[in-house]
Write a protein that holds these residues in place. Structure first.
Motif, PDB file in Angstrom:
ATOM      1  N   TYR A 116       2.058   0.893  11.078  1.00 57.83           N
ATOM      2  CA  TYR A 116       2.233   0.662   9.807  1.00 57.83           C
ATOM      3  C   TYR A 116       3.661   0.707   9.056  1.00 57.83           C
ATOM      4  CZ  TYR A 116       1.409   1.125   4.751  1.00 57.83           C
ATOM      5  OH  TYR A 116       1.500   0.689   3.540  1.00 57.83           O
ATOM      6  N   ALA A 148      10.783   8.364  -0.702  1.00 59.62           N
ATOM      7  CA  ALA A 148       9.422   8.096  -1.350  1.00 59.62           C
ATOM      8  C   ALA A 148       8.529   9.389  -0.821  1.00 59.62           C
ATOM      9  CB  ALA A 148       8.764   6.853  -1.201  1.00 59.62           C
ATOM     10  N   MET A 194       6.922  12.106  -3.462  1.00 59.52           N
ATOM     11  CA  MET A 194       5.502  12.316  -3.538  1.00 59.52           C
ATOM     12  C   MET A 194       5.159  13.765  -3.549  1.00 59.52           C
ATOM     13  SD  MET A 194       3.057   9.477  -1.673  1.00 59.52           S
ATOM     14  CE  MET A 194       4.003   8.803  -0.728  1.00 59.52           C
ATOM     15  N   HIS A 217       5.520  -2.437   7.304  1.00 57.77           N
ATOM     16  CA  HIS A 217       5.979  -2.234   6.086  1.00 57.77           C
ATOM     17  C   HIS A 217       7.398  -2.456   5.610  1.00 57.77           C
ATOM     18  CE1 HIS A 217       6.362  -1.096   2.072  1.00 57.77           C
ATOM     19  NE2 HIS A 217       7.175   0.003   2.323  1.00 57.77           N
ATOM     20  N   GLY A 268       0.839  -1.344   0.030  1.00 54.18           N
ATOM     21  CA  GLY A 268      -0.047  -0.096  -0.059  1.00 54.18           C
ATOM     22  C   GLY A 268       0.886   1.110  -0.114  1.00 54.18           C
ATOM     23  N   VAL A 269       2.246   1.038  -0.043  1.00 56.71           N
ATOM     24  CA  VAL A 269       2.983   2.277   0.025  1.00 56.71           C
ATOM     25  C   VAL A 269       3.147   2.593  -1.381  1.00 56.71           C
ATOM     26  CG1 VAL A 269       5.259   3.466   0.730  1.00 56.71           C
ATOM     27  CG2 VAL A 269       4.059   1.968   2.413  1.00 56.71           C
ATOM     28  N   LYS A 270       2.922   4.092  -1.946  1.00 59.42           N
ATOM     29  CA  LYS A 270       3.335   4.241  -3.177  1.00 59.42           C
ATOM     30  C   LYS A 270       4.613   4.767  -3.311  1.00 59.42           C
ATOM     31  CE  LYS A 270      -1.130   4.775  -5.257  1.00 59.42           C
ATOM     32  NZ  LYS A 270      -2.105   4.776  -4.446  1.00 59.42           N
ATOM     33  N   TYR A 271       5.351   4.342  -4.246  1.00 53.45           N
ATOM     34  CA  TYR A 271       6.578   4.882  -4.779  1.00 53.45           C
ATOM     35  C   TYR A 271       6.511   6.223  -5.836  1.00 53.45           C
ATOM     36  CZ  TYR A 271       8.720   0.810  -2.818  1.00 53.45           C
ATOM     37  OH  TYR A 271       8.959  -0.281  -1.857  1.00 53.45           O
TER      38      TYR A 271
END
Lengths: 536, 489
Positions: free
Chosen positions: B6, B32, B36, B10, A301-304
């Motif tokens: 989380y 990351a 973003m 992760h 679910g982590v977006k790069y």
């Protein structure tokens, strides 16, 4: 013994339709020269003589007939049109090489641009994004491409300039020595012809007879028709010569350009080839990396960020063929593929049904009316039905065949089915009674009887049918391709017709000869096969 | 789950997978996040669009107005958007449309009326959209030599090597009537039932009181697909390249077609172009680029990338030097004259492309706006252009039922997609390929955004206000009439 082998060879030659070569061999062997010379005369000289006569009459006639497109092309124009098709193929090859060149450039730019992005992603960075020395090699080949393009440009520019002075100033514009030299050559040789022609056209247009005052309509008609008779033929002929000449220069320009590109130093070529090789190796690696990343993203679910950039980099390394036009030779290949595919479908249907019909008179009577009704139907009537049915039934996201290909192939199959069917059934039904009796005595089973006795004895007629089918198929194909847009010879003829240019007629004639010669070759092949399977 | 938890879970996963240190994982997350953040502020300059499909096949018909597609390919505008485009000449408009619908072609050079006709279900039914208008003008009406002489004898003013333009069909009318009393109806050719040519030749004839025939019997409501009910002149479909030959064979007495087929009639001495569509309606929409709505939905970025390349091609074609001469048209004509594209002789294509038109071999006139690809906002898909076609389809009965005014506007919005055009233009402006002045000034809040202002640049001077389609339909002497209350619905 040796003699026997020799005569077997001669018979073989005759069987594969090269019997006209036999007298030469026999002559070498020392057979009666008089008979052999006679054979050579009638088998070789006569056809050559008739072809020459045909060309001569054609040449004479073509000069006299003036259509609204110019003169009817003579043999020389058709030959020059044929060469121009070779020329186009060469141009396409140059374009494909340029496309490849740009892909290399793109890879280098992307690799530089996205190196930073790559560092930010997890996992081992693929090595060898940039092979050393490639950049230098690329700039060398860039030069070659530029030079080659200049050569083509010289030709294009000069062919539309109006005066010698203008042409000379165009020539001076070019950067490279090769292109300047070439320009000089074209100016010296081809341009005077062009300019003279243009001057004539202009003079005619300016002449009072061409633009008479509308007060005296009778005089207009009279003078115009007189002029037309004397001048338009001359003009048309002049134009025809000009076209041939221009074609010659276009061919020369592309040849020279192609030579320039392909004559890069060996070291450069090796470097470029290496870079292509490493790129093709790198692509699956990069792609897998990108896909891993996407999978991981979906799982966690982590977006790069910068994922799109990575995708762009991957794309830059993907090999993609040049999306150019279909060259004439590619079109011939498509046509051959289509006709063979259709022919195979037809044979697979026709031979079994033919055998069944031949074996049982009842079946034959049942099917005969259907054959008689469908046999004379023209491909033009089948095609719309086939198009609608195939369009409705053949739906797939990743089709194996193009719709247009299937449409034409199935139309070919539908039209070429009948000769094989009829001949097979005839061949099977006329199997020698004695042989059948022997089969009965031997108490052969049904299957053995069919495969060991009936089919072999029907073979010559089956092959006659196949040969006729292939001939019909080849003839039908051209019409089918015209309408179905299958990129083969039929589409070529249609496209050329639609062009309506001064080259239209000669291009179509080239296609006519190609179709004829290929049809002749197919027939010869089938005929030799037929001869080889029939045992006398 | 809190965010700290989380991130830890992760990063554990990431660590397991890559067997790297914790610092590394953290740094990835950090980068990351930064990335973003950066993503929002990042300028798109020079960045390719993430296209869904990059190997495309487009269809076209051999006419000079396919130029933007050809130029976008040959000048590498498509390639610079990351698109590998193959252009395929099609045999006729019907095959072209069918192949776009079946998916064999990704998109195509289409008659402006084709997406409209297909979407409303006249002929083949399919929802086609158009984000880009390929050109304005570019057609002419040519009559045979004999007919031209008859027209001249009806109107003395035409007996000149350079008669005054525009030439109306008034001088044709006596001839049409004379033929009718002889029991013979005049025949003319056009390209396709929903083509601009059909509406133009109808407009030209009807403006002089000649009835070109309806697609509907008004009294009984019976549909006539040939469009010849009540006709003074029978119009029939002929493919463009066959027009001159058909005229020469006397099967038709005249035709309306795009270039180079009018110039060819002059060059071959078989006909006289009497008017161009520039005189019938100044800057009228002609061809568009069309794809199925389904395709556009599945490939949202690709369609923007295509539009970007087409806009650049249009700009290249209409680039002018300081004296107003088109800079690149000679080169364009040379490219178009290649056999795989239009294929006609360079000299023939050059005429119209460089702004000249021969009406007779004695009458060469400059027509700088004969083909407009980008100037006058020719490439913007105006809703009002779509509405015009709809009104003409209704006028001649191709739309058999009465429709309310709002239907015209809604249908136009379904087919014409200026939003895609504007998205592409925005990218181009960010990349400095385009200036804001080159876009029409559109006020997004205006209800009538995307409508051209009312104009009476028509051969009969009739005013066209796209906002009032019902009133416009009723303003014609010849044509189906509507109930006026429909305009309020």
């Amino acid at each position: 013994m040796k003699d026997e082998a020799f005569y077997r060879w001669i018979t073989f030659l005759k069987k594969i339709r090269f019997g006209w070569l036999a007298p030469f061999f026999l002559l070498l062997k020392g057979e009666d020269p008089k008979t052999q010379c006679k054979a050579i005369f009638s088998g070789v000289m006569m056809p050559i003589f008739s072809i020459l006569l045909f060309l001569w009459i054609w040449d004479l006639a073509s000069k006299e007939i003036v259509t609204k497109f110019g003169t009817v092309p003579g043999p020389r124009q058709v030959w020059s049109a044929w060469k121009s098709l070779g020329n186009e193929t060469r141009l396409e090859r140059i374009k494909a090489l340029e496309h490849q060149h740009r892909a290399r450039e793109k890879r280098i730019v992307s690799a530089k641009k996205y190196k930073e992005v790559l560092n930010n992603f997890p996992g081992e960075m693929p090595t060898g994004l940039l092979s050393p020395g490639t950049e230098d090699a690329l700039s060398t080949s860039s030069d070659a491409f530029q030079q080659a393009n200049e050569l083509l440009e010289v030709y294009n520019k000069i062919s539309i300039t109006l005066s010698k002075e203008e042409a000379q100033s165009v020539a001076a514009l070019f950067q490279y020595e090769t292109s300047r030299q070439y320009a000089e050559k074209v100016i010296q040789q081809a341009l005077p012809l062009e300019i003279r022609h243009r001057e004539r056209v202009e003079a005619l247009r300016m002449a009072p007879e061409w633009n008479p005052s509308p007060d005296d309509p009778d005089k207009v008609v009279e003078s115009k028709s007189a002029l037309k008779k004397s001048e338009s033929k001359k003009l048309a002929r002049e134009k025809a010569i000009l076209l041939i000449e221009r074609q010659r220069y276009a061919t020369e320009a592309t040849k020279a350009a192609y030579a320039l590109i392909t004559s890069l130093p060996k070291s450069v070529r090796t470097l470029l080839a290496q870079s292509d090789k490493s790129a093709s190796k790198l692509y699956p690696e990069l792609k897998a990396w990108h896909e891993n990343l996407l999978a991981e993203e979906a799982a966690t679910g982590v977006k790069y960020a910068g994922k799109v950039k990575l995708k762009m980099l991957v794309k830059a390394f993907e090999y993609k063929p040049y999306p150019g036009k279909d060259t004439y030779f590619a079109q011939i290949a498509t046509s051959l593929k289509t006709v063979f595919f259709g022919f195979c479908i037809a044979s697979l249907i026709a031979i079994p049904i033919g055998i069944i019909c031949g074996l049982s008179p009842n079946m034959n009577n049942a099917i005969n009316p259907l054959i008689q009704i469908f046999k004379p139907v023209s491909p033009l009537a089948w095609l719309p039905i086939v198009m609608i049915l195939v369009g409705a039934l053949y739906v797939s996201d990743d089709p194996m065949f193009e719709l247009s290909f299937l449409n034409s192939a199935i139309t070919v199959a539908l039209c070429s089915l009948w000769p094989t069917l009829v001949n097979t059934s005839l061949g099977v039904s006329s199997t020698d009674k004695d042989i059948m009796n022997v089969a009965k005595v031997l108490k052969l089973g049904w299957y053995k009887k069919v495969t060991k006795v009936i089919i072999p004895s029907a073979m010559p007629l089956i092959f006659t049918g196949l040969r006729l089918s292939l001939g019909v198929g080849w003839m039908v194909l051209i019409a089918a391709e015209m309408l179905a847009q299958n990129p083969g010879l039929g589409k070529f003829v249609w496209d050329m017709f639609q062009n309506g240019s001064s080259e239209t007629l000669s291009m179509i004639m080239v296609a006519v000869f190609t179709i004829g010669i290929i049809g002749f070759m197919l027939d010869t092949i089938m005929l030799s096969l037929q001869e080889l399977v029939s045992f006398d | 789950m809190t965010s700290i938890q989380y991130i830890t879970t992760h990063s554990n996963r990431v660590r397991k997978k890559h067997k790297k240190g914790r610092l590394y994982t953290l740094s990835i997350i950090y980068i990351a996040c930064l990335g973003m953040l950066g993503g929002f502020t990042h300028k798109v300059h020079g960045e390719l669009l993430d296209v869904e499909k990059d190997e495309l096949t487009f269809g076209f018909i051999k006419l000079t107005d396919c130029a933007p597609l050809v130029i976008a390919k040959e000048k590498l505008f498509f390639e610079e958007e990351g698109l590998d485009v193959k252009l395929e000449a099609q045999a006729n408009w019907k095959i072209l449309l069918d192949r776009v619908i079946s998916g064999e072609l990704d998109g195509a050079h289409m008659l402006a009326g084709q997406p409209i006709g297909a979407t409303i279900g006249f002929g083949t039914q399919a929802h086609i959209i158009t984000p880009y208008s390929l050109d304005y003008n570019g057609n002419g009406i040519t009559v045979s030599k004999e007919l031209w002489e008859r027209m001249q004898s009806n109107d003395e003013a035409l007996k000149s090597p350079t008669p005054k333009h525009p030439i109306t069909a008034d001088s044709l009318k006596p001839e049409v009537e004379a033929r009718k009393t002889k029991g013979d109806t005049m025949r003319m050719g056009m390209v396709f039932p929903v083509s601009t040519h059909n509406y133009e030749i109808r407009y030209w004839l009807a403006a002089a009181g000649i009835r070109p025939g309806y697609y509907l019997d008004i009294a009984s409501g019976a549909i006539d697909t040939t469009g010849t009910t009540d006709a003074d002149v029978l119009l029939s479909v002929t493919p463009p390249p066959q027009m001159p030959a058909t005229l020469e064979a006397k099967t038709i007495d005249g035709y309306c077609v795009g270039e180079p087929w009018n110039q060819q009639a002059v060059a071959r001495g078989i006909g006289v172009p009497v008017t161009t569509n520039y005189d019938i309606w100044k800057n009228n929409p002609e061809k568009v680029f069309g794809v199925t709505s389904q395709w556009a939905k599945e490939n949202p970025n690709t369609i923007i990338a295509i539009t970007k390349a087409l806009i650049r091609a249009g700009m290249w074609l209409d680039e002018q030097d300081s004296s107003g001469v088109y800079k690149n048209r000679h080169e364009a004509a040379r490219i178009l004259s290649r056999p795989e594209y239009v294929g006609a002789d360079y000299a023939v294509i050059k005429n119209s492309m460089t702004g000249y038109f021969y009406f007779q071999s004695t009458d060469k006139r400059p027509m700088p706006d004969f083909n407009v690809f980008f100037n006058h906002h020719a490439s913007y898909p105006w809703y009002s252009d779509c509405v015009w076609f709809l009104t003409q389809m209704r006028r001649w009965g191709q739309i058999p039922q009465s429709k309310s005014a709002s239907w015209y506007h809604e249908t136009a919005k379904k087919i014409y997609r200026p939003d895609i055009y504007m998205a592409a233009a925005k990218h181009l402006m960010e990349e400095d390929y385009m200036k804001k002045e080159q876009l029409p000034a559109i006020d997004e809040d205006d209800t009538w955004a995307g409508y051209r202002p009312p104009t009476n640049d028509f051969i009969d001077g009739n005013q066209y206000d796209a906002r009032k389609p019902i009133e416009y339909i009723n303003s014609f002497k010849i044509g189906i009439k509507e109930e006026i209350q429909l305009s309020k619905q």
